[in-house]
Design a protein around this motif. Structure first.
Motif, PDB file in Angstrom:
ATOM      1  N   ARG A  72       0.791  -6.039   8.851  1.00  0.00           N
ATOM      2  CA  ARG A  72       1.166  -4.675   9.242  1.00  0.00           C
ATOM      3  C   ARG A  72      -0.039  -4.002   9.870  1.00  0.00           C
ATOM      4  NH1 ARG A  72       0.983   0.752   7.310  1.00  0.00           N
ATOM      5  NH2 ARG A  72      -0.153   0.140   5.432  1.00  0.00           N
ATOM      6  N   HIS A  78      -5.862  -0.075  10.954  1.00  0.00           N
ATOM      7  CA  HIS A  78      -5.887  -0.747   9.653  1.00  0.00           C
ATOM      8  C   HIS A  78      -4.916  -1.910   9.685  1.00  0.00           C
ATOM      9  CE1 HIS A  78      -5.997  -1.302   5.358  1.00  0.00           C
ATOM     10  NE2 HIS A  78      -4.725  -1.022   5.216  1.00  0.00           N
ATOM     11  N   GLU A 104       0.813  -1.225   0.000  1.00  0.00           N
ATOM     12  CA  GLU A 104       0.000   0.000   0.000  1.00  0.00           C
ATOM     13  C   GLU A 104       0.844   1.273   0.000  1.00  0.00           C
ATOM     14  OE1 GLU A 104      -2.718  -0.150   3.305  1.00  0.00           O
ATOM     15  OE2 GLU A 104      -3.535  -2.067   2.650  1.00  0.00           O
ATOM     16  N   ASP A 147      -1.417  -0.650  11.256  1.00  0.00           N
ATOM     17  CA  ASP A 147      -1.183   0.789  11.294  1.00  0.00           C
ATOM     18  C   ASP A 147      -1.795   1.309  12.587  1.00  0.00           C
ATOM     19  OD1 ASP A 147      -0.756   3.459  10.797  1.00  0.00           O
ATOM     20  OD2 ASP A 147      -1.840   3.500   8.888  1.00  0.00           O
TER      21      ASP A 147
END
Lengths: 381, 381
Positions: free
Chosen positions: B328, B338, B31, B330
């Motif tokens: 991952r 996220h 992303e 966030d």
């Protein structure tokens, strides 16, 4: 893990209408519950908003400009009269419907819709009207909010209507797409959440009241296209969900006067892949509470509080246009602990609105020429 | 969206060893960054723990009981001598490796491992030893912690070693599977996180010091199999990640004396689908900070703080045995905003440990007979 228990029942032609009621049920296994998905009614023309009357009937808007009553038996009424004229164009039309918190006494129903410029110009904007629902007629209809400015676009009108426990009416709006930069300035309603009283008057303690060059209805800004809103059952706070561009759908908990960053800060890119902003963090803007990349194309959301699905109590259920899904966010306080994707294989159609029924079941409508009104109930052993 | 830029380079046979170093790189689109995945070394035998020396060399444990040094050039050393004898059985063996925060002065290296009963019984438990690393020898080796009781099982040893900013050593443990109920009682180390000083002594302010029938090393309890731990770079607090059964991998932020619920409260079921507990919420137990259903089979995790991947700074990167992925998360403060799944298609192999290198790149080792040591670096344009 789908159990197909298809039951086709009688198709009833009621009230001389061409609409059909069906009852085909499909059972779905989820993490915490078995759920049964039943099509209560179909044949709705691009339904957008859903609200339940005290007797259990549903009010459903169709984007083309009609408001109908759908019985618990699936029978769809003729159009309710008195609905304001709408601009039915692209994403515009008759949008959300909400009942006054004191509906039992005052019979007020609120509608959001895209409204033409009363002065005859080419622009339009999201407006909110209310009227008293008497039988199948909306009476004493008055416009209580008009988005400014009128702007020529068929895109990003918002809009969802929710009442706070204190009786404020929140109206969520869109940035009108090509006017996205307006979301960062306060002299317009583009990309804003507004807070008004039910008669359209402005609360004196709104954050920008008395500020030059700021519209007093504004509650929060820097939004893109907010199509979902709900009040947290414990905190009483407004939560919203907005469409990002390609990536970056956001849940926010809009605070008075706060800036949610669009379009200077975003987790998404434009539909063609081009960069709108390369920044996710900008001083003075608030990070999303939660976000999706890639987008699921969020529509409305509810905090589930019913007894039908005990393990989902307190969860946030977010409807999505992409993937026919409902995202279940398991919350502890405000914190998202877990996301489950529900119903992606069992529902076909873009989920345009989601509501909890008076019976505790979950209801959704699908955004389609042959739109469905669907009931989701408990099928645990 | 994978760009294959396969570059096979020279295979060097170094130091007379059979191990090969390779450098095949694959570029991955995520992303926020392009990442390049390079195999630094392979031929490691079920590597489990990874720690970087000040000069950039890696110390890597192999479950069978060897500790090796791997150079930045990919050359793998002969076994370091002085490592304690381990019970190499199922999930047991030589597990984590960590450097003393004052390694530059005191040369202490810490190892966790499954240790046989010194009294000769059939049981085993997780132990922690430390020794001074001088060249390729571990000297003055002493056992600083022995999990109690010794128990006959090949499963759920934990264990990860992390130092807090105050200099405490946290050791994360497992419930030994068939002894899972012990996780709820304080007279044993099963399913516990313990906190000791680096010499093995017990901090006087540990939560259960002085309490009858409670082991004083215990920091928190009600865990299942905690194989990941990291200290939050801003708050200095311990975060852990544990394997759930089928479903219910959990991130927790263990507070002193708190009960994280296993096995009376869980979001998972047993591997065969049978119910361990039908409860997710039990009075007196703490909800997970975040959880996965289905399980991703979490291993270790890090808070990424390097300059190599600016957009990932502050994110929590969680390695997983399933799907060759790094999750991952966030974060905004402690809140997960996220989750992105990284590298699932680009890495093949169960990710057993993940660490940030001195160069800011991310390094993982894969749990395999031909285990790999992999570098993940920035490949943005």
């Amino acid at each position: 893990m789908l159990h197909h228990t298809l039951k086709i029942s009688l198709v009833a032609a009621a009230c001389g209408l061409a609409f059909a009621t069906t009852a085909n049920a499909e059972e779905v296994t989820t993490e915490r519950h078995q759920a049964e998905i039943t099509t209560v009614a179909e044949g709705l023309n691009f339904p957008w908003g859903l609200a339940f009357l005290p007797n259990g009937d549903a009010l459903i808007t169709e984007k083309s400009g009609t408001l109908r009553r759908v019985g618990t038996d699936g029978v769809i009424s003729t159009p309710i009269s008195g609905v304001p004229e709408v601009v039915y164009k692209s994403q515009g039309g008759l949008l959300d419907v909400a009942l006054d918190p004191n509906f039992a006494e005052n019979e007020y129903v609120y509608l959001s819709y895209s409204e033409a410029d009363p002065a005859g110009g080419p622009g339009n904007s999201t407006a909110v009207a209310r009227g008293k629902l008497v039988g199948n007629n909306l009476q004493e209809v008055e416009v209580i909010f008009r988005g400014a400015p009128k702007y020529e676009s068929g895109a990003h009108f918002g809009s969802r209507l929710v009442f706070s426990p204190e009786g404020y009416l929140f109206v969520t709006l869109g940035d009108r797409y090509s006017a996205m930069d307006d979301a960062q300035t306060l002299d317009n309603h583009h990309g804003k959440v507004v807070r008004i009283w039910p008669d359209g008057s402005v609360p004196e303690d709104n954050p920008f009241v008395g500020q030059d060059d700021a519209l007093p209805e504004i509650w929060s800004y820097g939004h893109r296209n907010v199509q979902g809103a709900a009040i947290h059952p414990d905190t009483g706070k407004l939560w919203t969900v907005e469409h990002g561009p390609k990536g970056g759908d956001e849940i926010n908990i809009p605070e008075a006067g706060a800036n949610y960053g669009w379009p200077v800060a975003t987790y998404g890119v434009d539909y063609d892949g081009s960069i709108i902003s390369d920044k996710t963090h900008v001083e003075g803007t608030v990070q999303p509470h939660y976000y999706w990349v890639p987008s699921i194309a969020t529509s409305n959301m509810i905090f589930y509080t019913g007894s039908e699905f005990p393990a989902w109590q307190g969860d946030l259920l977010v409807g999505a246009l992409k993937g026919s899904q409902v995202a279940r966010l398991d919350l502890e306080g405000d914190r998202v602990m877990h996301e489950e994707t529900l119903f992606a294989e069992a529902i076909s159609g873009r989920i345009r609105d989601i509501e909890q029924g008076p019976d505790g079941a979950i209801y959704v409508i699908t955004d389609d020429r042959n739109g469905q009104f669907i009931r989701i109930s408990n099928a645990d052993d």
